[in-house]
Design a protein around this motif. Structure first.
Motif, PDB file in Angstrom:
ATOM      1  N   ILE A  29      -7.724   6.617   6.025  1.00  0.00           N
ATOM      2  CA  ILE A  29      -7.659   5.510   5.061  1.00  0.00           C
ATOM      3  C   ILE A  29      -8.644   5.729   3.912  1.00  0.00           C
ATOM      4  O   ILE A  29      -8.307   5.557   2.743  1.00  0.00           O
ATOM      5  N   MET A  30      -9.889   6.118   4.240  1.00  0.00           N
ATOM      6  CA  MET A  30     -10.905   6.270   3.196  1.00  0.00           C
ATOM      7  C   MET A  30     -10.578   7.444   2.273  1.00  0.00           C
ATOM      8  O   MET A  30     -10.796   7.371   1.064  1.00  0.00           O
ATOM      9  N   CYS A  32      -7.632   8.481   1.495  1.00  0.00           N
ATOM     10  CA  CYS A  32      -6.544   7.997   0.658  1.00  0.00           C
ATOM     11  C   CYS A  32      -7.071   7.007  -0.393  1.00  0.00           C
ATOM     12  O   CYS A  32      -6.695   7.065  -1.570  1.00  0.00           O
ATOM     13  N   LEU A  33      -7.967   6.119   0.026  1.00  0.00           N
ATOM     14  CA  LEU A  33      -8.529   5.116  -0.891  1.00  0.00           C
ATOM     15  C   LEU A  33      -9.304   5.775  -2.026  1.00  0.00           C
ATOM     16  O   LEU A  33      -9.109   5.453  -3.201  1.00  0.00           O
ATOM     17  N   VAL A  34     -10.197   6.699  -1.675  1.00  0.00           N
ATOM     18  CA  VAL A  34     -11.028   7.357  -2.697  1.00  0.00           C
ATOM     19  C   VAL A  34     -10.149   8.161  -3.651  1.00  0.00           C
ATOM     20  O   VAL A  34     -10.364   8.161  -4.872  1.00  0.00           O
TER      21      VAL A  34
ATOM     22  N   PHE B  40      -1.801   3.590  -2.884  1.00  0.00           N
ATOM     23  CA  PHE B  40      -2.744   3.730  -1.769  1.00  0.00           C
ATOM     24  C   PHE B  40      -2.210   3.046  -0.512  1.00  0.00           C
ATOM     25  O   PHE B  40      -2.180   3.634   0.572  1.00  0.00           O
ATOM     26  N   GLU B  43       0.829   4.940   0.866  1.00  0.00           N
ATOM     27  CA  GLU B  43       0.509   6.240   1.457  1.00  0.00           C
ATOM     28  C   GLU B  43      -0.262   6.065   2.770  1.00  0.00           C
ATOM     29  O   GLU B  43      -0.004   6.750   3.754  1.00  0.00           O
ATOM     30  N   ALA B  44      -1.208   5.107   2.781  1.00  0.00           N
ATOM     31  CA  ALA B  44      -1.996   4.882   4.005  1.00  0.00           C
ATOM     32  C   ALA B  44      -1.197   4.091   5.042  1.00  0.00           C
ATOM     33  O   ALA B  44      -1.580   4.029   6.198  1.00  0.00           O
ATOM     34  N   LEU B  46      -0.972   0.894   5.387  1.00  0.00           N
ATOM     35  CA  LEU B  46      -1.987  -0.046   5.885  1.00  0.00           C
ATOM     36  C   LEU B  46      -1.356  -1.100   6.788  1.00  0.00           C
ATOM     37  O   LEU B  46      -0.369  -1.731   6.422  1.00  0.00           O
ATOM     38  N   LEU B  79     -19.100   5.208  -3.246  1.00  0.00           N
ATOM     39  CA  LEU B  79     -17.745   5.776  -3.272  1.00  0.00           C
ATOM     40  C   LEU B  79     -17.562   6.711  -4.475  1.00  0.00           C
ATOM     41  O   LEU B  79     -16.437   7.129  -4.774  1.00  0.00           O
ATOM     42  N   LEU B 208     -18.860   6.139   8.351  1.00  0.00           N
ATOM     43  CA  LEU B 208     -18.355   7.363   7.718  1.00  0.00           C
ATOM     44  C   LEU B 208     -19.210   8.578   8.065  1.00  0.00           C
ATOM     45  O   LEU B 208     -18.964   9.679   7.555  1.00  0.00           O
TER      46      LEU B 208
END
Lengths: 279, 279
Positions: A29-30, A32-34, B40, B43-44, B46, B79, B208
């Motif tokens: 997820i991260m 993809c988000l970034v 996003f 693709e993710a 969610l 980020l 992370l």
């Protein structure tokens, strides 16, 4: 591999920093988000001042959140994010009744009613008979389906928004289908209402040239053993806001007819059948 | 053109809703934002539960913001967003000193000093002579350049973080170059420190597998008439966090040598030249 940050390789610099042993779904997820966040900033060529506006907007949105108000959900709703997440997670076979967003006003534990009973407790509004069947994709009736319904009152507010003005459980109830899968109850013809627009999201809508209204709708959660949970609304079919719902909740298959009844106390009849997808 | 929301055409449904007469730059940014935000989520893929985690995270991030703390800027920093915005808006000719993020600890109106003076007021830390030249891209000295410097103290805190423990303006000062473009002052060899990690962003970094540290650095704002404003740091060249700055502020050209001085009170010397880009 970690490396210094550069404009060109900004995504790799950030995503390459994640540890080896983290949750794989979080990594997915991260990453993809970034990727998409940086792509947005690069494509928009966001200025320093615009970034400051964005930071201020998020901060104001956070500040107004409370037990009674969730401005980030409102933001998600008004950018189509809530509907998109709902759509992705509720893909169904053709013919099955479609999902739409739950909204913030559902309350667990509404009173159970017998079929045909009235859920309007404040005496306001134009009474309406809601009726139809709950079936499977083949048109076979589903017995024992639970139908949890709720709507605003004639002033455009849910009971939980006006705890001192409306009776508890006003325009709410739960009904369970019999062997023929039929349901019926008396409520009111719902009215359109604005989402809370006195905060940052309201300001945003104004700047985007958008109004804050939702078209009139009745909420439903229909559940039955062996079938996918259905969270949906039916919309008053001639509402002026149908094509401009502030939260994008309308689907063409979810508009319902409202027929004028000339005799009796009940003024309207709105028929709608719910067709459940197998679990 | 407005239309009902569908998963496939979700971006058009949201962007098509904007009014005709809105600010064109706002339209450009929001169109771009909604496009990438929906990409996003698609693709993710969610889930509803993951969306709820995101809403809760944003809400917690908003809640902890105060006059003293800006958690959304911290989120942007961690980020790589702050560095990306900085990079996009400060592209320079090769050879010019690169920008990096301003950070939250700059204070306007630091005291003006004569060249060679000391800015460390709490007597802590290993003293260091900072010196060099301010020039244009051709190596010509820039007279009258203002150099606004600030760093943490030997405990890893800026004066504004410890108003009752540190003297006001500790490790801060403004210097103005003479005809040869030279600058020099005494500060301390800065130390690495963690960004505030007791809030949602700190939790995120932990999940992370990332640490919250910034490598030791001295902050500079260098301005001169006719030249682009330079907001940058110089980094202690052998810091262990150089390749893993929590906010991605390090650029390879911004590491500075720290040479041990064997005689006298001053323990280190850190030479660095600032090369300004024309405005």
């Amino acid at each position: 591999m970690t490396s210094y940050f550069t404009e060109e390789a900004s995504v790799d610099a950030v995503n390459g920093r994640m540890g080896a042993d983290i949750d794989p779904r979080l990594r997915e997820i991260m990453t993809c988000l970034v990727t998409h966040l940086h792509a947005f900033i690069k494509e928009a060529r966001l200025s320093q001042e615009e970034w400051e506006v964005a930071i201020d907007f998020l901060t104001e949105t956070g500040k107004i959140c409370s037990e009674q108000r969730q401005e980030f959900i409102l933001l998600s709703d008004t950018l189509g994010v809530s509907m998109l997440v709902d759509a992705i997670n509720n893909r169904r076979q053709p013919g099955a009744t479609e999902n739409t967003v739950l909204g913030p006003f559902h309350v667990l534990g509404a009173p159970r009613h017998e079929m045909g009973e009235c859920i309007t407790l404040d005496g306001k509004g134009e009474s309406c008979l809601f009726e139809g069947r709950v079936t499977d994709l083949g048109g076979n009736p589903i017995e024992g389906a639970s139908i949890d319904v709720w709507s605003d009152n004639a002033d455009g507010f849910y009971d939980v928004q006006q705890p001192s003005l409306q009776p508890r459980w006003n325009n709410r109830g739960i009904f369970v289908t019999g062997p023929e899968g039929r349901y019926s109850f008396i409520g009111i013809k719902p009215v359109s209402y604005p989402i809370p627009d006195d905060g940052p999201v309201g300001k945003m809508l104004k700047q985007l040239g958008r109004h804050p209204y939702r078209p009139a709708h009745m909420h439903y959660i229909v559940t039955a053993a062996g079938y996918q949970k259905l969270v949906t609304h039916t919309f008053v079919g001639d509402d002026v806001y149908l094509l401009s719902d502030a939260v994008f909740g309308v689907k063409s298959t979810l508009t319902a007819p409202y027929e004028r009844l000339v005799d009796g106390i009940t003024k309207w009849r709105s028929p709608f059948d719910f067709i459940l997808n197998p679990a």
